[in-house]
Design an enzyme around this catalytic site. Sequence first.
Site, mmCIF file in Angstrom:
data_model
loop_
_atom_site.group_PDB
_atom_site.id
_atom_site.type_symbol
_atom_site.label_atom_id
_atom_site.label_comp_id
_atom_site.label_asym_id
_atom_site.label_seq_id
_atom_site.Cartn_x
_atom_site.Cartn_y
_atom_site.Cartn_z
ATOM 1 N N LYS A 152 37.289 38.425 49.374
ATOM 2 C CA LYS A 152 36.795 39.756 49.699
ATOM 3 C C LYS A 152 35.482 39.941 48.957
ATOM 4 O O LYS A 152 35.118 39.092 48.130
ATOM 5 C CB LYS A 152 37.799 40.847 49.310
ATOM 6 C CG LYS A 152 38.054 40.913 47.805
ATOM 7 C CD LYS A 152 39.178 41.858 47.444
ATOM 8 C CE LYS A 152 38.706 43.278 47.322
ATOM 9 N NZ LYS A 152 39.677 44.141 46.606
ATOM 10 N N GLY A 178 43.545 36.164 32.389
ATOM 11 C CA GLY A 178 43.058 35.968 33.756
ATOM 12 C C GLY A 178 42.531 37.239 34.382
ATOM 13 O O GLY A 178 42.039 38.146 33.685
ATOM 14 N N CYS A 183 47.577 37.742 45.761
ATOM 15 C CA CYS A 183 48.805 38.550 45.739
ATOM 16 C C CYS A 183 49.558 38.658 47.054
ATOM 17 O O CYS A 183 50.775 38.500 47.082
ATOM 18 C CB CYS A 183 48.477 39.957 45.252
ATOM 19 S SG CYS A 183 48.242 40.021 43.485
HETATM 20 C C1 UDX Z 1 45.822 43.572 46.205
HETATM 21 C C2 UDX Z 1 46.312 45.018 46.102
HETATM 22 O O1 UDX Z 1 45.392 45.876 46.796
HETATM 23 C C3 UDX Z 1 46.424 45.438 44.644
HETATM 24 O O2 UDX Z 1 46.978 46.733 44.546
HETATM 25 C C4 UDX Z 1 47.313 44.444 43.904
HETATM 26 O O3 UDX Z 1 47.365 44.764 42.527
HETATM 27 C C5 UDX Z 1 46.801 43.025 44.074
HETATM 28 O O4 UDX Z 1 46.667 42.711 45.477
HETATM 29 P P1 UDX Z 1 43.452 42.377 46.026
HETATM 30 O O5 UDX Z 1 44.183 41.140 46.441
HETATM 31 O O6 UDX Z 1 42.535 42.308 44.858
HETATM 32 O O7 UDX Z 1 44.495 43.543 45.701
HETATM 33 O O8 UDX Z 1 42.557 42.873 47.269
HETATM 34 P P2 UDX Z 1 42.743 43.870 48.494
HETATM 35 O O9 UDX Z 1 41.631 44.829 48.474
HETATM 36 O O10 UDX Z 1 44.112 44.434 48.591
HETATM 37 O O11 UDX Z 1 42.472 42.903 49.741
HETATM 38 C C6 UDX Z 1 43.354 41.833 50.060
HETATM 39 C C7 UDX Z 1 42.862 41.123 51.299
HETATM 40 O O12 UDX Z 1 43.022 41.935 52.464
HETATM 41 C C8 UDX Z 1 41.378 40.736 51.264
HETATM 42 O O13 UDX Z 1 41.207 39.455 51.816
HETATM 43 C C9 UDX Z 1 40.723 41.780 52.132
HETATM 44 O O14 UDX Z 1 39.513 41.352 52.697
HETATM 45 C C10 UDX Z 1 41.807 41.986 53.193
HETATM 46 N N1 UDX Z 1 41.709 43.295 53.875
HETATM 47 C C11 UDX Z 1 41.872 44.440 53.169
HETATM 48 C C12 UDX Z 1 41.465 43.335 55.250
HETATM 49 O O15 UDX Z 1 41.314 42.297 55.897
HETATM 50 N N2 UDX Z 1 41.383 44.555 55.868
HETATM 51 C C13 UDX Z 1 41.543 45.729 55.195
HETATM 52 O O16 UDX Z 1 41.466 46.796 55.832
HETATM 53 C C14 UDX Z 1 41.791 45.669 53.806
HETATM 54 P P1 ADP Z 2 46.304 36.614 37.338
HETATM 55 O O1 ADP Z 2 45.477 36.753 38.595
HETATM 56 O O2 ADP Z 2 47.770 36.953 37.546
HETATM 57 O O3 ADP Z 2 45.733 37.271 36.142
HETATM 58 P P2 ADP Z 2 45.243 34.070 36.410
HETATM 59 O O4 ADP Z 2 45.572 32.700 36.912
HETATM 60 O O5 ADP Z 2 43.888 34.634 36.635
HETATM 61 O O6 ADP Z 2 46.367 35.029 37.038
HETATM 62 O O7 ADP Z 2 45.521 34.162 34.846
HETATM 63 C C1 ADP Z 2 46.685 33.711 34.210
HETATM 64 C C2 ADP Z 2 46.288 33.126 32.842
HETATM 65 O O8 ADP Z 2 47.483 32.864 32.092
HETATM 66 C C3 ADP Z 2 45.531 31.791 32.913
HETATM 67 O O9 ADP Z 2 44.288 31.925 32.247
HETATM 68 C C4 ADP Z 2 46.462 30.783 32.189
HETATM 69 O O10 ADP Z 2 45.747 29.816 31.436
HETATM 70 C C5 ADP Z 2 47.252 31.714 31.281
HETATM 71 N N1 ADP Z 2 48.545 31.168 30.836
HETATM 72 C C6 ADP Z 2 49.511 30.589 31.574
HETATM 73 N N2 ADP Z 2 50.568 30.246 30.802
HETATM 74 C C7 ADP Z 2 50.274 30.627 29.538
HETATM 75 C C8 ADP Z 2 50.967 30.554 28.277
HETATM 76 N N3 ADP Z 2 52.188 30.037 28.164
HETATM 77 N N4 ADP Z 2 50.335 31.048 27.188
HETATM 78 C C9 ADP Z 2 49.100 31.579 27.276
HETATM 79 N N5 ADP Z 2 48.398 31.681 28.433
HETATM 80 C C10 ADP Z 2 48.978 31.215 29.549
#
Ligand code: UDX
Ligand code: ADP
Length: 480
Positions: free
Chosen positions: A335, A10, A272
């Site tokens: 984003k 993923g 996240c």
């Molecule tokens: C986040 C963490 O940054 C990263 O370290 C972790 O591994 C996964 O989660 P991500 O979700 O990819 O990363 O994006 P991020 O840049 O953190 O933005 C998250 C959300 O907050 C987005 O919707 C972004 O638009 C929003 N955001 C971010 C704001 O609204 N204002 C800001 O100043 C910063």
């Molecule tokens: P992340 O953002 O944490 O990477 P994703 O949903 O993008 O999460 O990716 C997780 C991946 O794990 C998916 O592609 C899903 O098909 C795979 N997955 C889930 N369970 C298993 C499993 N038991 N074996 C192999 N792949 C798996």
Amino acid sequence: MVKICCIGAGYVGGPTMAVIALKCPELEVVVVDICASRIDAWNSDKLPIYEPSLDDVVKACRGRNLFFSTDIEKHVADAEILFLSVNTPTKTSGLGAGKAADLTFWEKAARMIADVSNSDKIVVEKSTVPVKTAEAIEKILNHNNNGVKYQVLSNPEFLSEGTAIEDLLYPERVLIGGRETPEGQKAVQTLKDIYARWVPDDLIITTNLWSAELSKLASNAFQAQRVSSINAMSALCEATGASVSEVAYAIGMDSRIGPKFLNSSVGFGGSCFQKDILNLVYICECNSLPDVANYWKQVIRINDYQKRRFLNRVISSMFNTVSGKRIAILGFAFKKDTADTRESASIFVSQGLLREKAIISIYDPKVTEDQIQYDLATNKLDWDNQVPQQPMSPTARKQVTVMWDPYEATKGAHAVCILTEWDEFKDLDYKKIYDGMQKPAFMFDGRNMVDPVKLREIGFIVYSIGRPLDPWLLDMPAVA
Ligand code: UDX
Ligand code: ADP
């Protein structure tokens, strides 16, 4: 050749393994997944995720020392180091629904490892998991008792979508948690040696397992808390005539606060932030710490409030009704620089407008029409009340069109909502957009992308989050 296998292709597994393969040509890296179409896409010219520079990295290594496969059991059995990057969504039913992580995928993967392994392995948890997951995984792995020894490490991924390759090539830190036994420390060193090929030694931190697991949750919670803090301020700015951008700039110059992550928005999204905070809340509740749980819950409540506040502002500004009115949505991803829509504020705003019987046209430079329609039709669990949100009716879905051009999307619209901070939205020809719209023409900027003064000169009625209100809006107060 040391062989690495990553379970889960993923957003985390794919880019992370591609960079490890790039930086360590002497390692064989295989990424496996149960989803055959995802693996096919990784093996094609159209990768399953959009991430700047990812294509180049994959092209440089695929077929050399980077492979994508559905032959999970074979590659797991052969590997010395296993990374686990499977999805860990929030539970939608049963105990802890709406808060606790759903570890079904994780547990299945761990059981499969235990079943097929016949040589010792280091198992690295890469996806975000609740504290003490490593312990649970150890129990599953060691239950088989077939003589195979496992060392479980926690190596949380800190990459952000949209900058994943940059973050992986030049990480601010790499965190590795392991058991404090000689075997545990040896495993930590093995993983450390891999990162040391391109990451300076002082940026590789080692801790115990629980600290590493909790650091990931805490890191995301702190970042989300900053966004909720500035978003809370944005409401007060609007009420008092202050400008949130000026406030953010002023407070960000204090080195104890710093300038990053202070952009007020229509609310944070992504896979996240909410998930990890809910996880944290659940762990606090399970450990009889309700005050701590409530503190973190408030970060999500403010985020929900901000999304609701924006939606209500749109409706109240347009005489409290958007029924039959055309509203253009610019940006659907959570984003910029990603096609990922998970938890995107655009979904909430669009669904809210559709419930009010608006007709919406959506433009996003990367998100596909299928994804948009899927997101709008999917019911979410309301985490706070633990009830599914109102389903979308088929008629509501017919009120949505997806456009591949921002000018087409805004043509004939009563209002435009900017919901993702794509750079291209800064440079659109807003005079042309204004000319094509119904009058009065409204602009609701949920990302502070456009200059409200210039837009007002063109003729727009502008709402720019956290900035002094247009006289029109002062007469139309919104209730959040
Ligand atoms: C986040 C963490 O940054 C990263 O370290 C972790 O591994 C996964 O989660 P991500 O979700 O990819 O990363 O994006 P991020 O840049 O953190 O933005 C998250 C959300 O907050 C987005 O919707 C972004 O638009 C929003 N955001 C971010 C704001 O609204 N204002 C800001 O100043 C910063
Ligand atoms: P992340 O953002 O944490 O990477 P994703 O949903 O993008 O999460 O990716 C997780 C991946 O794990 C998916 O592609 C899903 O098909 C795979 N997955 C889930 N369970 C298993 C499993 N038991 N074996 C192999 N792949 C798996």
